[in-house]
Design an enzyme around this catalytic site. Structure first.
Site, short mmCIF file in Angstrom:
data_model
loop_
_atom_site.label_atom_id
_atom_site.label_comp_id
_atom_site.label_asym_id
_atom_site.label_seq_id
_atom_site.Cartn_x
_atom_site.Cartn_y
_atom_site.Cartn_z
CE1 TYR A 48 -59.96 -15.09 -46.54
CE2 TYR A 48 -58.30 -16.63 -45.75
CZ TYR A 48 -59.30 -15.71 -45.50
OH TYR A 48 -59.64 -15.41 -44.20
CD GLU B 267 -60.68 -12.17 -44.35
OE1 GLU B 267 -61.44 -11.18 -44.41
OE2 GLU B 267 -61.09 -13.30 -44.03
#
Ligand code: GDP
Ligand code: MN
Length: 376
Positions: free
Chosen positions: A101, A185
């Site tokens: 992530y 993101e």
């Protein structure tokens, strides 16, 4: 304004971040043709501006063109958290060795940015952060210095990511700066079995204040994904659809934001954001109520008003008039406080609507609305 995954993917590609080969289809026939061109299996992915598509059945592997057509037919038109799927992206599958992530988010508290990175990617990062906070690295980024090669290595190391992720972090920072984004993101950023680093998903939020110099994505969110948001926008309401059961109406964006937090703190989830601003127009209240009540997820409505320049008695009169115009189908919890609260409460009390309850404090009212939503 949020970008679709396929738009984020396009940007990543331009800035040298590896992404899977992919194309967008609006019909299942088109999906089949794209899959034929790709040859072999494809991943069919719903294009909606919300996360958790995988869990909702909006991301599926198809073995070939025929399966791609069938899968696209299933996914197109699907409702994911109130967003209707109008397009799918077909992507060449990637063999995943590891999922990470990474993101950059605007940190309004410090007036800087925060790099958030974790070796536990692919899943809900909020969950990881709650259960294993040590698995999520948060590294402040000075917006003037930016993410240099040294800074990128530092972020990767802090999260336990391999050194190859460094250059990707630098390029994602370039996306953020040059495209005027407040959020970039990637979840998951993957290391493939052949050792390359690929962005498998992407979320980019552009700064609306910079829209004048970012005309590329059109007139912004005139294309709304949620029918409710479309209806609300047409009525001039400042409404954002969320996924919970407690409808929320408040005056002032700050108050509404904290109302969402307080409702969540009571164990329920807010169904929307709706700021009716200053003024106490019965029309605005009626419009707001009718949009919220047409959300099938809503089980209770919380009206949270702090009287300032607009006094609570005027707001109470607005609510009473609105209740004459809109048929209330769910319980309404009202908290009036501030300027002329006593008078406002009397007006609502006198109206004696069977589905309206008053609770004088914000916390108490949120608890009551949450309780009604959970038992409703
Ligand atoms: P989200 O659920 O909306 O975040 O959608 P994602 O694009 O992140 O996809 C969900 C999950 O599907 C990812 O976390 C991956 O585990 C899986 N996935 C997506 N694309 C591929 C792929 O090309 N190969 C493999 N093996 N898994 C994939
Ligand atoms: Mn994802």
């Amino acid at each position: 304004m949020d970008l679709y995954e396929h738009q984020a993917r396009e940007l990543f590609d331009e800035y040298g971040v590896s992404v899977p080969e992919a194309e967008v289809a609006g019909t299942s026939k088109e999906a089949r043709l794209i899959a034929e061109r790709f040859g072999g299996p494809v991943v069919v992915k719903a294009q909606v501006k919300t996360g958790g598509r995988g869990k909702a059945g909006g991301v599926k592997l198809a073995a070939g063109p025929e399966a791609a057509e069938l899968t696209a037919r299933q996914i197109l038109g699907m409702d994911i958290k109130g967003h209707t799927v109008r397009q799918v992206m077909l992507a060449r599958p990637v063999d995943i060795a590891e999922e990470y992530y990474v993101s950059y988010v605007l940190d309004r508290a410090t007036g800087g940015f925060l790099a958030i990175a974790s070796a536990a990617g692919g899943m809900d990062i909020e969950e990881v952060a709650a259960e294993r906070p040590e698995a999520v690295a948060r590294v402040p980024v000075d917006p003037d210095r930016g993410v240099t090669a040294a800074e990128a290595s530092r972020i990767a190391a802090a999260a336990g990511l391999p050194a190859e992720v460094g250059p990707v972090l630098e390029r994602l920072w370039a996306v953020l700066v040059k495209e005027d984004a407040v959020l970039v993101e990637v979840n998951p950023l993957v290391r493939t079995t052949d050792g390359s680093v690929v962005a498998l998903d992407g979320k980019v939020t552009l700064d609306d204040n910079a829209r004048f110099r970012q005309s590329r994505w059109g007139e912004g969110d005139t294309v709304r994904d949620s029918e409710l948001e479309r209806t609300a926008a047409a009525k001039g309401l400042n409404y954002v659809k969320l996924d919970g059961r407690v409808g929320v109406i408040g005056n002032g964006a700050g108050l509404v934001m904290s109302t969402l937090d307080v409702v969540a703190g009571c164990g329920a989830r807010p169904a929307n954001f709706l700021d009716i601003g200053g003024g106490a127009s019965a029309q605005v209240m009626a419009d707001g109520l009718s949009v919220i009540l047409s959300d099938p997820g809503v089980e209770s409505v919380f009206v949270n008003v702090f009287g300032g320049i607009t006094a609570c008695d005027a707001v109470a009169e607005g609510i009473v008039q609105a209740l004459g115009a809109v048929r209330l189908t769910k319980p309404l919890v009202v908290r009036l406080d501030g300027n002329s609260a006593t008078r406002g409460r009397e007006i609502l009390e006198a109206a004696g609507h069977p589905l309206v309850e008053q609770v004088p404090t914000m916390d108490g009212a949120a608890r009551r609305a949450a309780e009604l939503a959970l038992t409703g």
